[in-house]
Design a protein around this motif. Structure first.
Motif: not given
Ligand code: GRF
Length: 196
Positions: A50-76
Protein backbone atom coordinates in the motif's frame (compact mmCIF):
# COMPACT_ATOMS: atom_id res chain seq x y z
CA UNK A 1 19.77 8.76 3.77
CA UNK A 2 19.56 5.63 5.95
CA UNK A 3 18.49 2.64 3.86
CA UNK A 4 16.16 0.56 6.05
CA UNK A 5 14.83 -2.97 5.64
CA UNK A 6 12.01 -4.26 7.88
CA UNK A 7 11.49 -7.94 8.67
CA UNK A 8 7.99 -8.91 9.74
CA UNK A 9 5.83 -11.97 10.45
CA UNK A 10 2.39 -10.64 11.37
CA UNK A 11 0.02 -7.69 11.35
CA UNK A 12 2.71 -5.07 10.88
CA UNK A 13 1.49 -2.39 13.29
CA UNK A 14 5.12 -1.60 14.17
CA UNK A 15 5.94 -1.36 10.46
CA UNK A 16 2.99 0.99 10.05
CA UNK A 17 4.26 3.13 12.91
CA UNK A 18 7.61 3.41 11.10
CA UNK A 19 6.00 4.31 7.76
CA UNK A 20 3.73 6.89 9.40
CA UNK A 21 6.66 8.39 11.32
CA UNK A 22 8.61 8.82 8.08
CA UNK A 23 5.59 10.38 6.33
CA UNK A 24 5.06 12.76 9.27
CA UNK A 25 8.73 13.76 9.55
CA UNK A 26 9.13 12.16 12.98
CA UNK A 27 11.83 10.06 11.37
CA UNK A 28 14.16 11.99 9.04
CA UNK A 29 17.01 10.92 6.78
CA UNK A 30 15.64 7.40 6.43
CA UNK A 31 13.62 5.42 3.88
CA UNK A 32 12.27 1.86 3.97
CA UNK A 33 13.59 0.04 0.90
CA UNK A 34 12.07 -3.39 1.47
CA UNK A 35 9.77 -5.36 3.78
CA UNK A 36 10.45 -9.08 4.07
CA UNK A 37 8.22 -11.65 5.76
CA UNK A 38 8.51 -15.40 6.35
CA UNK A 39 4.69 -15.50 6.19
CA UNK A 40 3.09 -14.85 2.80
CA UNK A 41 -0.19 -13.96 4.51
CA UNK A 42 1.31 -11.37 6.84
CA UNK A 43 -0.81 -8.23 6.65
CA UNK A 44 2.45 -6.33 7.10
CA UNK A 45 3.22 -7.16 3.45
CA UNK A 46 -0.07 -5.52 2.43
CA UNK A 47 0.90 -2.44 4.41
CA UNK A 48 4.19 -2.30 2.49
CA UNK A 49 2.48 -2.74 -0.88
CA UNK A 50 0.00 0.00 0.00
CA UNK A 51 3.02 2.23 0.54
CA UNK A 52 4.68 1.30 -2.75
CA UNK A 53 7.49 -0.55 -0.97
CA UNK A 54 8.94 -3.88 -2.17
CA UNK A 55 7.14 -6.58 -0.15
CA UNK A 56 8.80 -10.00 -0.30
CA UNK A 57 7.98 -13.35 1.23
CA UNK A 58 11.02 -15.51 1.96
CA UNK A 59 9.70 -18.56 3.75
CA UNK A 60 11.63 -21.52 5.20
CA UNK A 61 8.89 -23.69 3.67
CA UNK A 62 10.15 -22.79 0.19
CA UNK A 63 13.66 -24.18 0.77
CA UNK A 64 14.91 -27.75 1.17
CA UNK A 65 16.65 -26.92 4.43
CA UNK A 66 17.30 -24.13 6.92
CA UNK A 67 20.66 -23.28 5.37
CA UNK A 68 19.04 -22.71 1.98
CA UNK A 69 16.50 -20.37 3.57
CA UNK A 70 19.20 -18.47 5.45
CA UNK A 71 21.23 -18.03 2.26
CA UNK A 72 18.22 -16.70 0.36
CA UNK A 73 17.37 -14.29 3.18
CA UNK A 74 20.92 -12.94 3.44
CA UNK A 75 21.34 -12.66 -0.35
CA UNK A 76 18.09 -10.69 -0.59
CA UNK A 77 19.02 -8.40 2.29
CA UNK A 78 22.46 -7.83 0.78
CA UNK A 79 20.92 -6.95 -2.58
CA UNK A 80 19.16 -3.92 -1.03
CA UNK A 81 22.43 -2.51 0.38
CA UNK A 82 20.78 -1.71 3.71
CA UNK A 83 22.24 0.41 6.50
CA UNK A 84 19.74 -0.84 9.10
CA UNK A 85 17.60 -3.96 9.45
CA UNK A 86 14.57 -3.66 11.74
CA UNK A 87 12.95 -6.78 13.21
CA UNK A 88 9.34 -5.72 13.76
CA UNK A 89 7.58 -8.80 15.04
CA UNK A 90 9.83 -11.14 13.05
CA UNK A 91 9.53 -14.62 14.51
CA UNK A 92 12.32 -16.44 12.68
CA UNK A 93 15.86 -16.79 14.05
CA UNK A 94 18.37 -14.55 12.28
CA UNK A 95 21.33 -16.57 10.96
CA UNK A 96 24.62 -16.01 12.78
CA UNK A 97 26.30 -15.11 9.49
CA UNK A 98 23.83 -12.24 9.03
CA UNK A 99 24.33 -11.02 12.61
CA UNK A 100 28.08 -10.98 12.08
CA UNK A 101 27.83 -9.21 8.72
CA UNK A 102 25.36 -6.60 10.05
CA UNK A 103 26.80 -6.26 13.56
CA UNK A 104 25.11 -3.34 15.35
CA UNK A 105 22.94 -2.71 12.28
CA UNK A 106 20.05 -5.02 13.23
CA UNK A 107 17.54 -3.82 15.85
CA UNK A 108 14.54 -5.54 17.43
CA UNK A 109 11.45 -4.42 19.33
CA UNK A 110 10.55 -6.60 22.30
CA UNK A 111 7.29 -6.09 24.24
CA UNK A 112 8.77 -6.05 27.75
CA UNK A 113 11.36 -4.16 29.78
CA UNK A 114 14.40 -6.36 29.14
CA UNK A 115 15.80 -8.37 30.82
CA UNK A 116 12.35 -9.33 32.07
CA UNK A 117 10.17 -11.77 30.17
CA UNK A 118 12.50 -12.52 27.29
CA UNK A 119 14.36 -15.37 25.69
CA UNK A 120 13.21 -18.46 23.85
CA UNK A 121 9.42 -18.78 23.82
CA UNK A 122 8.76 -15.19 24.96
CA UNK A 123 7.09 -13.50 22.01
CA UNK A 124 3.79 -11.79 21.22
CA UNK A 125 1.02 -12.50 23.74
CA UNK A 126 3.18 -14.94 25.70
CA UNK A 127 5.24 -12.03 27.00
CA UNK A 128 2.17 -10.30 28.41
CA UNK A 129 0.78 -13.53 29.83
CA UNK A 130 4.03 -13.98 31.75
CA UNK A 131 4.00 -10.36 32.99
CA UNK A 132 0.43 -10.72 34.26
CA UNK A 133 1.20 -14.10 35.82
CA UNK A 134 4.15 -12.56 37.70
CA UNK A 135 2.01 -9.67 38.84
CA UNK A 136 4.29 -6.83 37.72
CA UNK A 137 2.80 -3.33 38.07
CA UNK A 138 4.96 -1.86 35.32
CA UNK A 139 5.90 -3.40 32.00
CA UNK A 140 6.81 -1.80 28.68
CA UNK A 141 8.88 -2.28 25.56
CA UNK A 142 12.54 -2.34 24.58
CA UNK A 143 14.45 -1.62 21.39
CA UNK A 144 17.81 -3.35 21.34
CA UNK A 145 20.57 -4.36 18.96
CA UNK A 146 20.42 -7.97 17.88
CA UNK A 147 23.34 -10.23 18.78
CA UNK A 148 23.75 -14.00 18.78
CA UNK A 149 21.54 -14.41 21.83
CA UNK A 150 17.76 -14.14 22.13
CA UNK A 151 16.75 -10.60 23.20
CA UNK A 152 20.24 -10.10 24.66
CA UNK A 153 21.87 -7.36 22.58
CA UNK A 154 22.68 -3.83 23.83
CA UNK A 155 19.57 -1.85 24.80
CA UNK A 156 18.88 1.32 22.79
CA UNK A 157 15.56 2.62 24.20
CA UNK A 158 12.92 1.50 26.70
CA UNK A 159 9.51 2.87 27.66
CA UNK A 160 7.47 1.87 30.71
CA UNK A 161 3.74 1.13 30.62
CA UNK A 162 1.39 0.71 33.60
CA UNK A 163 -0.33 -2.63 34.14
CA UNK A 164 -3.94 -2.01 35.15
CA UNK A 165 -6.33 -3.99 37.35
CA UNK A 166 -8.21 -6.55 35.27
CA UNK A 167 -5.88 -6.36 32.27
CA UNK A 168 -6.07 -9.32 29.94
CA UNK A 169 -3.01 -10.23 27.87
CA UNK A 170 -4.72 -8.77 24.80
CA UNK A 171 -5.57 -5.47 26.50
CA UNK A 172 -2.07 -5.17 27.93
CA UNK A 173 -0.47 -6.01 24.57
CA UNK A 174 -2.46 -3.25 22.89
CA UNK A 175 -1.49 -0.68 25.55
CA UNK A 176 2.19 -1.64 25.28
CA UNK A 177 2.00 -1.30 21.50
CA UNK A 178 0.19 2.07 21.59
CA UNK A 179 2.10 3.66 24.46
CA UNK A 180 5.54 2.17 23.93
CA UNK A 181 6.36 0.09 20.85
CA UNK A 182 4.92 2.45 18.26
CA UNK A 183 6.82 5.35 19.87
CA UNK A 184 10.27 3.99 20.72
CA UNK A 185 10.85 2.00 17.53
CA UNK A 186 10.48 5.08 15.27
CA UNK A 187 12.45 7.10 17.82
CA UNK A 188 15.32 4.60 17.74
CA UNK A 189 15.39 4.59 13.93
CA UNK A 190 15.47 8.40 13.90
CA UNK A 191 18.36 8.40 16.41
CA UNK A 192 20.32 6.00 14.21
CA UNK A 193 19.46 7.88 11.01
CA UNK A 194 20.66 11.14 12.55
CA UNK A 195 23.43 9.60 14.67
CA UNK A 196 21.86 11.14 17.76
C1 GRF B 1 4.40 -7.05 18.77
O1 GRF B 1 3.78 -7.47 19.96
C2 GRF B 1 5.85 -6.81 19.02
O2 GRF B 1 6.14 -6.35 20.31
C3 GRF B 1 6.42 -8.17 18.89
O3 GRF B 1 5.65 -8.83 17.89
C4 GRF B 1 4.43 -8.16 17.74
C5 GRF B 1 4.41 -7.62 16.34
O4 GRF B 1 3.32 -6.92 16.10
N1 GRF B 1 7.80 -8.09 18.50
P1 GRF B 1 3.13 -6.21 14.66
O5 GRF B 1 3.31 -7.29 13.61
O6 GRF B 1 4.17 -5.14 14.55
O7 GRF B 1 1.74 -5.68 14.71
Amino acid sequence: MLRVGVLVSGGGTNLQAILDAIDQGVITNAAVQVVISNNKNAYALERARNHGIDALCISPKDYPDREGFYAALLDTVDSYELDLIVLAGYLVTIPAKMIQKYRNRIINIHPSLLPSFCGVGYYGLKVHEAALARGVKITGATVHYVDEGTDTGPIILQKAVEVKEGDTPQVLQRRVMEEAEWKILPQAINMIANKA
